[in-house]
Design a protein around this motif. Structure first.
Motif, PDB file in Angstrom:
ATOM      1  N   VAL A 282      -4.197   3.328  -3.436  1.00 18.81           N
ATOM      2  CA  VAL A 282      -4.445   1.943  -3.027  1.00 18.81           C
ATOM      3  C   VAL A 282      -5.809   1.749  -2.373  1.00 18.81           C
ATOM      4  O   VAL A 282      -6.260   0.610  -2.211  1.00 18.81           O
ATOM      5  CB  VAL A 282      -3.340   1.441  -2.070  1.00 18.81           C
ATOM      6  N   ARG A 283      -6.486   2.854  -1.998  1.00 18.15           N
ATOM      7  CA  ARG A 283      -7.785   2.744  -1.336  1.00 18.15           C
ATOM      8  C   ARG A 283      -8.679   3.890  -1.764  1.00 18.15           C
ATOM      9  O   ARG A 283      -8.202   4.952  -2.154  1.00 18.15           O
ATOM     10  CB  ARG A 283      -7.653   2.791   0.199  1.00 18.15           C
ATOM     11  N   ARG A 284     -10.007   3.677  -1.631  1.00 14.76           N
ATOM     12  CA  ARG A 284     -11.011   4.721  -1.854  1.00 14.76           C
ATOM     13  C   ARG A 284     -12.010   4.676  -0.706  1.00 14.76           C
ATOM     14  O   ARG A 284     -13.109   4.149  -0.855  1.00 14.76           O
ATOM     15  CB  ARG A 284     -11.735   4.471  -3.189  1.00 14.76           C
ATOM     16  N   PRO A 285     -11.652   5.219   0.476  1.00 12.90           N
ATOM     17  CA  PRO A 285     -12.547   5.115   1.622  1.00 12.90           C
ATOM     18  C   PRO A 285     -13.874   5.841   1.451  1.00 12.90           C
ATOM     19  O   PRO A 285     -14.889   5.424   2.006  1.00 12.90           O
ATOM     20  CB  PRO A 285     -11.744   5.705   2.778  1.00 12.90           C
ATOM     21  N   ALA A 290      -9.027   9.649  -1.555  1.00  8.46           N
ATOM     22  CA  ALA A 290      -8.209   8.556  -2.091  1.00  8.46           C
ATOM     23  C   ALA A 290      -7.022   8.378  -1.163  1.00  8.46           C
ATOM     24  O   ALA A 290      -6.411   9.360  -0.718  1.00  8.46           O
ATOM     25  CB  ALA A 290      -7.731   8.880  -3.498  1.00  8.46           C
ATOM     26  N   THR A 291      -6.692   7.129  -0.843  1.00 15.22           N
ATOM     27  CA  THR A 291      -5.582   6.852   0.051  1.00 15.22           C
ATOM     28  C   THR A 291      -4.390   6.361  -0.757  1.00 15.22           C
ATOM     29  O   THR A 291      -4.498   5.420  -1.542  1.00 15.22           O
ATOM     30  CB  THR A 291      -5.973   5.810   1.106  1.00 15.22           C
ATOM     31  N   GLN A 329       0.514   5.185   4.726  1.00 12.18           N
ATOM     32  CA  GLN A 329      -0.597   5.666   3.914  1.00 12.18           C
ATOM     33  C   GLN A 329      -0.779   7.166   4.072  1.00 12.18           C
ATOM     34  O   GLN A 329      -0.526   7.735   5.133  1.00 12.18           O
ATOM     35  CB  GLN A 329      -1.898   4.942   4.244  1.00 12.18           C
ATOM     36  N   PRO A 331      -3.811   9.742   3.010  1.00  8.18           N
ATOM     37  CA  PRO A 331      -5.089  10.065   2.379  1.00  8.18           C
ATOM     38  C   PRO A 331      -5.081  11.490   1.829  1.00  8.18           C
ATOM     39  O   PRO A 331      -4.544  12.403   2.451  1.00  8.18           O
ATOM     40  CB  PRO A 331      -6.104   9.940   3.526  1.00  8.18           C
ATOM     41  N   ILE A 342      -8.180   3.011  -8.229  1.00  9.84           N
ATOM     42  CA  ILE A 342      -7.102   2.181  -7.679  1.00  9.84           C
ATOM     43  C   ILE A 342      -6.019   2.005  -8.750  1.00  9.84           C
ATOM     44  O   ILE A 342      -6.306   1.656  -9.890  1.00  9.84           O
ATOM     45  CB  ILE A 342      -7.632   0.810  -7.238  1.00  9.84           C
TER      46      ILE A 342
END
Length: 385
Positions: A282-285, A290-291, A329, A331, A342
């Motif tokens: 759901v995320r790419r900080p 990757a989260t 979450q 990571p 995503i």
């Protein structure tokens, strides 16, 4: 479990988080457990499976017989769903379930309670009024290793010596409310310890030798008090040790059917990874992180790294030491995270076995290229924790 790309294709329409079981791997694991048991019947530890369909599948295979339950309400539920020969793995103080057991002749013929203290027997009689069906009981005997002033193993029964066990056996034999049918020994310091060092291997050998002598003496002594229908021992990690003892009539296993991460480092066996779950990105900080949504499924036991789930596909991912696996979450980091987008999925393996199914109502069963649904205990509205 290795064909994650095929699993991904078959589950492409499912919404993560979801869990899968590879039935071919499950069956191969079952066959390997039977091989390791060397002709001794295997009792299935239900807490390590928590899916009635998979318990039934294993029971249909030659070499398996009976279930070890972790809760009396669970045992009653299984008995009423035609499961026979249920041995409780732990004592119970569930009053309503005890009254149900004493009032149900069919359930009482199928279920054996576990005891290790006269006070437990008194509690059962006070709860049931001392009437109703005779209740079958099994004596849990401490199987830990005591050496150099240390207690190596789990803290279970206060019964250890033949004299202590026989004293309680005589009290059971003299009470018409109960019938003594067996004794059990669970050697957690052998079954639950991966072979990570020469010191661990030495402890296992020393423990196996000590327990074999003491177990034989206990069994011989109890047989002078009452005929024994069963002498139960072992776990997935100690089947060979337990089944080689002539005093043992059956072994218990469950985790070996699923092959969780805690069983990755044993010398004498390696179960296939038959169960996993998928989480969505759901995320790419950062490019290397990757989260994932959810995923904080941490196994019971001491709070340390070995109890965390493990990212298994794509290869090369790991959890962050500062966050681990979180409720909302998780990571993951590594070079292979650069290729995640995503909406992609990461496959995770759980540290233990059946506990994972407290999070999932359904196991999506992969059988070749077919996908079906198997309902977990949770999916049947059951939570026996």
């Amino acid at each position: 479990m290795g064909d994650f790309e095929r699993y991904g294709r078959l589950t492409a329409e499912l919404e993560p988080p979801f869990a899968v079981v590879d039935l071919a791997a499950f069956r191969r694991n079952a066959d390997d457990l039977v091989r390791r048991a060397g002709g001794i019947p295997i009792r299935i530890a239900s807490k390590s499976v928590r899916c009635r369909a998979l318990i039934a599948e294993a029971l249909q295979r030659p070499g398996f017989h009976g279930v070890m339950s972790y809760s009396l309400p669970e045992a009653l539920w299984l008995a009423r769903n035609r499961v026979d020969d249920i041995l409780m793995g732990y004592p119970t103080v569930h009053r309503a379930a005890l009254r149900e057991l004493a009032a149900d002749a069919e359930a009482a013929s199928r279920i054996t309670l576990m005891v290790d203290d006269f006070e437990q027997l008194s509690f059962i009689k006070a709860t049931t009024g001392g009437g109703g069906e005779r209740i079958r009981v099994c004596l849990d005997v401490d199987a830990s290793l005591r050496i150099f002033g240390q207690h190596l193993g789990v803290r279970r029964s206060p019964l250890r010596t033949p004299e202590q066990v026989v004293e309680l056996a005589h009290k059971i034999a003299a009470d018409d409310a109960f019938v003594l049918v067996g004794v059990m020994f669970y050697e957690a310091q052998i079954a639950g310890l991966p072979d990570t060092s020469p010191a661990v291997r030495w402890v296992k050998r020393r423990s196996a030798a000590e327990l074999s002598d003491r177990r034989g003496a206990v069994v011989d002594a109890v047989k002078q008090v009452a005929p024994l229908r069963l002498v139960n021992s072992g776990g997935t990690g100690s089947i060979e040790v337990s089944s080689s003892d002539p005093a043992v009539t059956e072994v218990t296993a469950g985790s070996g059917l699923y092959g969780p991460t805690l069983f990755d480092r044993y010398d004498v066996f390696q179960p296939e990874h038959a169960v996993a779950y998928a989480l969505g990105v759901v995320r790419r900080p950062t490019p290397r992180i990757a989260t994932l949504f959810g995923g904080g499924y941490v196994a019971s036991g001491p709070a340390k790294k070995s109890r965390l789930p493990s990212p298994s596909w794509p290869l090369g991912l790991s959890l962050l030491g500062t966050e681990g696996a979180g409720e909302v979450q998780t990571p993951v980091q590594g070079e292979s995270a650069r290729g995640l987008r995503i909406g992609d999925r990461v496959w995770m393996r759980y540290a233990k076995a059946g506990e994972m199914l407290e999070r999932f109502e359904v196991l999506h069963a992969i059988d070749g290229n077919e996908l079906t649904e198997l309902v977990s205990y949770r999916g049947e509205g059951k939570n026996f924790g």
